[in-house]
Design a protein around this motif. Structure first.
Motif, PDB file in Angstrom:
ATOM      1  N   UNK A 214       0.710  -1.166  -0.016  1.00 51.45           N
ATOM      2  CA  UNK A 214       0.165  -0.022  -0.022  1.00 51.45           C
ATOM      3  C   UNK A 214       0.857   1.154   0.168  1.00 51.45           C
ATOM      4  N   UNK A 215       1.854   1.190   0.525  1.00 54.20           N
ATOM      5  CA  UNK A 215       2.978   2.271   0.382  1.00 54.20           C
ATOM      6  C   UNK A 215       3.144   2.702  -0.879  1.00 54.20           C
ATOM      7  N   UNK A 216       3.591   1.633  -1.770  1.00 48.52           N
ATOM      8  CA  UNK A 216       3.933   1.657  -3.258  1.00 48.52           C
ATOM      9  C   UNK A 216       2.632   1.990  -4.195  1.00 48.52           C
ATOM     10  N   UNK A 217       1.647   1.686  -3.516  1.00 45.55           N
ATOM     11  CA  UNK A 217       0.177   1.881  -4.102  1.00 45.55           C
ATOM     12  C   UNK A 217      -0.018   3.397  -4.109  1.00 45.55           C
ATOM     13  N   UNK A 218       0.011   3.902  -2.766  1.00 49.88           N
ATOM     14  CA  UNK A 218      -0.284   5.315  -2.760  1.00 49.88           C
ATOM     15  C   UNK A 218       0.611   6.282  -3.292  1.00 49.88           C
ATOM     16  N   UNK A 219       1.758   5.764  -3.372  1.00 56.73           N
ATOM     17  CA  UNK A 219       2.809   6.752  -4.346  1.00 56.73           C
ATOM     18  C   UNK A 219       2.467   6.578  -5.511  1.00 56.73           C
ATOM     19  N   UNK A 220       2.156   5.665  -6.012  1.00 57.51           N
ATOM     20  CA  UNK A 220       1.580   5.369  -7.411  1.00 57.51           C
ATOM     21  C   UNK A 220       0.363   6.147  -7.798  1.00 57.51           C
ATOM     22  N   UNK A 221      -0.767   6.146  -7.038  1.00 56.45           N
ATOM     23  CA  UNK A 221      -2.047   6.612  -7.173  1.00 56.45           C
ATOM     24  C   UNK A 221      -1.724   8.463  -7.122  1.00 56.45           C
ATOM     25  N   UNK A 222      -0.890   8.883  -6.256  1.00 59.27           N
ATOM     26  CA  UNK A 222      -0.731  10.327  -5.965  1.00 59.27           C
ATOM     27  C   UNK A 222      -0.104  10.901  -7.384  1.00 59.27           C
ATOM     28  N   UNK A 223       0.739  10.143  -8.155  1.00 54.27           N
ATOM     29  CA  UNK A 223       1.110  10.645  -9.570  1.00 54.27           C
ATOM     30  C   UNK A 223      -0.112  10.670 -10.437  1.00 54.27           C
ATOM     31  N   UNK A 224      -1.052  10.266 -10.176  1.00 55.87           N
ATOM     32  CA  UNK A 224      -2.265  10.292 -11.547  1.00 55.87           C
ATOM     33  C   UNK A 224      -2.813  11.488 -11.537  1.00 55.87           C
ATOM     34  N   UNK A 225      -2.966  11.701 -12.693  1.00 52.94           N
ATOM     35  CA  UNK A 225      -3.155  13.413 -13.237  1.00 52.94           C
ATOM     36  C   UNK A 225      -4.517  13.968 -12.709  1.00 52.94           C
ATOM     37  N   UNK A 226      -5.461  12.986 -12.722  1.00 51.62           N
ATOM     38  CA  UNK A 226      -6.753  13.504 -12.420  1.00 51.62           C
ATOM     39  C   UNK A 226      -7.226  13.217 -11.185  1.00 51.62           C
ATOM     40  N   UNK A 227      -8.217  13.879 -10.270  1.00 49.11           N
ATOM     41  CA  UNK A 227      -8.688  13.598  -8.997  1.00 49.11           C
ATOM     42  C   UNK A 227      -9.846  12.227  -9.093  1.00 49.11           C
ATOM     43  N   UNK A 228     -10.354  12.220 -10.170  1.00 55.22           N
ATOM     44  CA  UNK A 228     -11.111  11.021 -10.616  1.00 55.22           C
ATOM     45  C   UNK A 228     -10.367   9.755 -10.459  1.00 55.22           C
ATOM     46  N   UNK A 229      -9.136   9.647 -11.329  1.00 53.87           N
ATOM     47  CA  UNK A 229      -8.338   8.547 -11.514  1.00 53.87           C
ATOM     48  C   UNK A 229      -8.060   8.074  -9.909  1.00 53.87           C
ATOM     49  N   UNK A 230      -7.534   9.114  -9.221  1.00 56.12           N
ATOM     50  CA  UNK A 230      -7.116   8.804  -7.985  1.00 56.12           C
ATOM     51  C   UNK A 230      -8.284   8.196  -6.981  1.00 56.12           C
ATOM     52  N   UNK A 231      -9.527   8.696  -7.381  1.00 60.28           N
ATOM     53  CA  UNK A 231     -10.397   8.305  -6.285  1.00 60.28           C
ATOM     54  C   UNK A 231     -10.864   6.881  -6.660  1.00 60.28           C
ATOM     55  N   UNK A 232     -11.049   6.630  -8.171  1.00 61.40           N
ATOM     56  CA  UNK A 232     -11.138   5.155  -8.424  1.00 61.40           C
ATOM     57  C   UNK A 232     -10.118   4.296  -8.059  1.00 61.40           C
ATOM     58  N   UNK A 233      -8.976   4.485  -7.991  1.00 59.48           N
ATOM     59  CA  UNK A 233      -8.076   3.666  -7.680  1.00 59.48           C
ATOM     60  C   UNK A 233      -7.961   3.526  -6.124  1.00 59.48           C
ATOM     61  N   UNK A 234      -8.175   4.366  -5.394  1.00 64.19           N
ATOM     62  CA  UNK A 234      -8.386   4.260  -4.030  1.00 64.19           C
ATOM     63  C   UNK A 234      -9.643   3.434  -3.495  1.00 64.19           C
ATOM     64  N   UNK A 235     -10.781   3.427  -4.462  1.00 65.21           N
ATOM     65  CA  UNK A 235     -11.834   2.694  -4.186  1.00 65.21           C
ATOM     66  C   UNK A 235     -11.635   1.256  -4.204  1.00 65.21           C
ATOM     67  N   UNK A 236     -10.779   0.719  -5.247  1.00 68.17           N
ATOM     68  CA  UNK A 236     -10.576  -0.634  -5.568  1.00 68.17           C
ATOM     69  C   UNK A 236      -9.773  -1.104  -4.367  1.00 68.17           C
ATOM     70  N   UNK A 237      -9.218  -0.346  -3.507  1.00 66.44           N
ATOM     71  CA  UNK A 237      -8.327  -0.815  -2.311  1.00 66.44           C
ATOM     72  C   UNK A 237      -8.984  -0.610  -0.982  1.00 66.44           C
ATOM     73  N   UNK A 238      -9.983   0.085  -0.941  1.00 65.34           N
ATOM     74  CA  UNK A 238     -10.612   0.387   0.374  1.00 65.34           C
ATOM     75  C   UNK A 238     -11.241  -0.685   0.917  1.00 65.34           C
TER      76      UNK A 238
END
Length: 311
Positions: A214-238
Motif C-alpha cells: 500500500x505504500x507503493x500503491x499510494x505513491x503511484x496513485x498520487x502521481x495520477x493526473x486527475x482526481x477522478x483517477x485517484x478516487x477510482x484507484x483508492x476505491x478498489x483498495x478501500x
C-alpha cells in the motif's frame, strides 16, 4: 491434548448462563451466520457465472469467500446446537478437529489477504505486467494453504501430548488455543511461546507485505493526473483495507498476549465477533463498494427472473 480414558468429553461453558441472553445470542448468531453463508455463496456464484469477474482479483475474492464460509461453519453451527439443546458437551476428537480447522483456516485467510494486497499492487503499479504476473494465481492460493499448515502443525504436534487430568470444563464457546491450554495440567510455557511466536511471525510478515504494497500503491496513485483517477484507484483498495483492519485487529487481540492462561472472558466476545460478524460483513463490504460485483449481481437476478418467466 493427550486422549486419556478419563477425558473423552469436554464441556464448553459458552458465553453466558442467562436464559434470556442465550435466546438473544442464538437469534443473533443464526441471523449473522445465515447472512454470512448467503453473502459469501453469492460472491462465489457470481465469480463463476459472470465473465467480467474472471480476473485474478475476483479469483482471490472467491477463494477468500470460500475460506470465510468454511471458517464460520466450523465455529458457529456447533454453538447454535448447544444453545438450542442445552448440551454443552463436545467429544475430544471433535474439539481437536475444530481447533485444527479454526487455526488452519484463520492462518490461510491471513496469508490470502497478503496475496490480495500484492494483487492490488501489481494491478495499480505494474498494470502492463498484471496478466503475466498473476497467471500463477492458483499456485499462490495453494501456497496460502501450505503456509497455514506450516503455522499449525508444529504447535499441534506438541498439543497432542498435553495432559488434562480431571479438568474438562472450558470457559469458551469453541475449542481454541487459550481455553485448552488453560485447563491443561501440563507445563504449557513452551507451547504458549511457540504459538505466540508463530502468531507474531505470521501477522508481522503478512502485515509488512500489506503495508509495503500500500505504500507503493499510494505513491503511484498520487502521481495520477486527475482526481477522478485517484478516487477510482483508492476505491478498489478501500474494501480490502477495511477487511484487513477487522481481521488483524481481532487476531492481535486474541492471540498475541503474554500468556494463553490469562483470563479469556473478554476473548470470548471478540471471538464471537470474528467468527460471526466479520464473515457476515466482508461480502457486503466487497459488494457495496464494487460496481462490477453489484452489476454482476443485478445481471444474475435479471437472468433468473427472465428464465422463470420463460418457463
Amino acid at each position: 491434548m493427550k486422549n486419556h480414558t478419563s477425558l473423552t468429553t469436554l464441556i464448553l461453558l459458552g458465553l453466558t448462563d442467562n436464559p434470556q441472553m442465550q435466546v438473544l445470542i442464538f437469534i443473533f448468531l443464526l441471523v449473522t451466520y445465515t447472512l454470512s453463508i448467503t453473502g459469501n455463496l453469492i460472491i462465489i456464484t457470481l465469480t463463476f457465472v459472470d465473465s467480467n469477474l474472471k480476473t485474478a482479483m475476483y479469483f482471490f475474492l472467491k477463494n477468500f469467500s470460500f475460506l470465510e464460509t468454511l471458517f464460520t461453519t466450523v465455529c458457529i453451527p456447533r454453538f447454535l446446537y448447544s444453545l438450542s439443546t442445552g448440551d454443552k458437551t463436545i467429544t475430544y476428537n471433535v474439539c481437536a478437529c475444530q481447533l485444527f480447522f479454526v487455526i488452519l483456516l484463520g492462518a490461510t485467510e491471513i496469508f490470502l489477504l497478503a496475496i490480495i494486497s500484492y494483487d492490488r499492487y501489481v494491478a495499480i503499479c505494474k498494470p502492463l505486467h498484471y496478466v503475466t504476473i498473476m497467471n500463477n494465481r492458483g499456485w499462490l492460493v495453494i501456497g496460502c494453504w501450505i503456509a497455514g499448515l506450516l503455522v499449525i502443525l508444529p504447535p499441534l504436534s506438541l498439543g497432542l501430548k498435553l495432559e488434562f487430568c480431571d479438568c474438562n470444563i472450558m470457559d469458551h464457546f469453541l475449542c481454541d488455543v487459550s481455553p485448552i491450554l488453560k485447563i491443561s495440567c501440563s507445563d504449557t510455557l513452551f507451547i504458549e511461546q511457540m504459538a505466540i511466536g508463530h502468531a507474531v511471525l505470521t501477522l508481522v510478515l503478512t502485515l509488512l507485505c500489506i503495508a509495503l504494497s500500500y505504500i507503493y500503491i499510494i505513491k503511484t496513485i498520487m502521481k495520477f493526473p486527475s482526481v477522478q483517477q485517484r478516487m477510482k484507484a483508492f476505491s478498489t483498495c478501500s474494501s480490502h483495507m477495511i477487511v484487513v483492519s477487522m481481521t488483524y485487529g481481532g487476531c492481535i487481540f486474541i492471540y498475541i498476549k503474554p500468556s494463553a492462561k490469562d483470563e479469556v472472558a473478554i476473548n470470548k466476545g471478540v471471538s464471537m465477533l470474528t467468527t460471526s460478524v466479520a464473515p457476515m460483513l466482508n461480502p457486503f463490504i466487497y459488494t457495496l463498494r464494487n460496481k462490477q460485483v453489484k452489476q454482476a449481481f443485478l445481471d444474475l437476478i435479471k437472468r433468473m427472473h427472465s428464465n422463470y418467466h420463460n418457463k
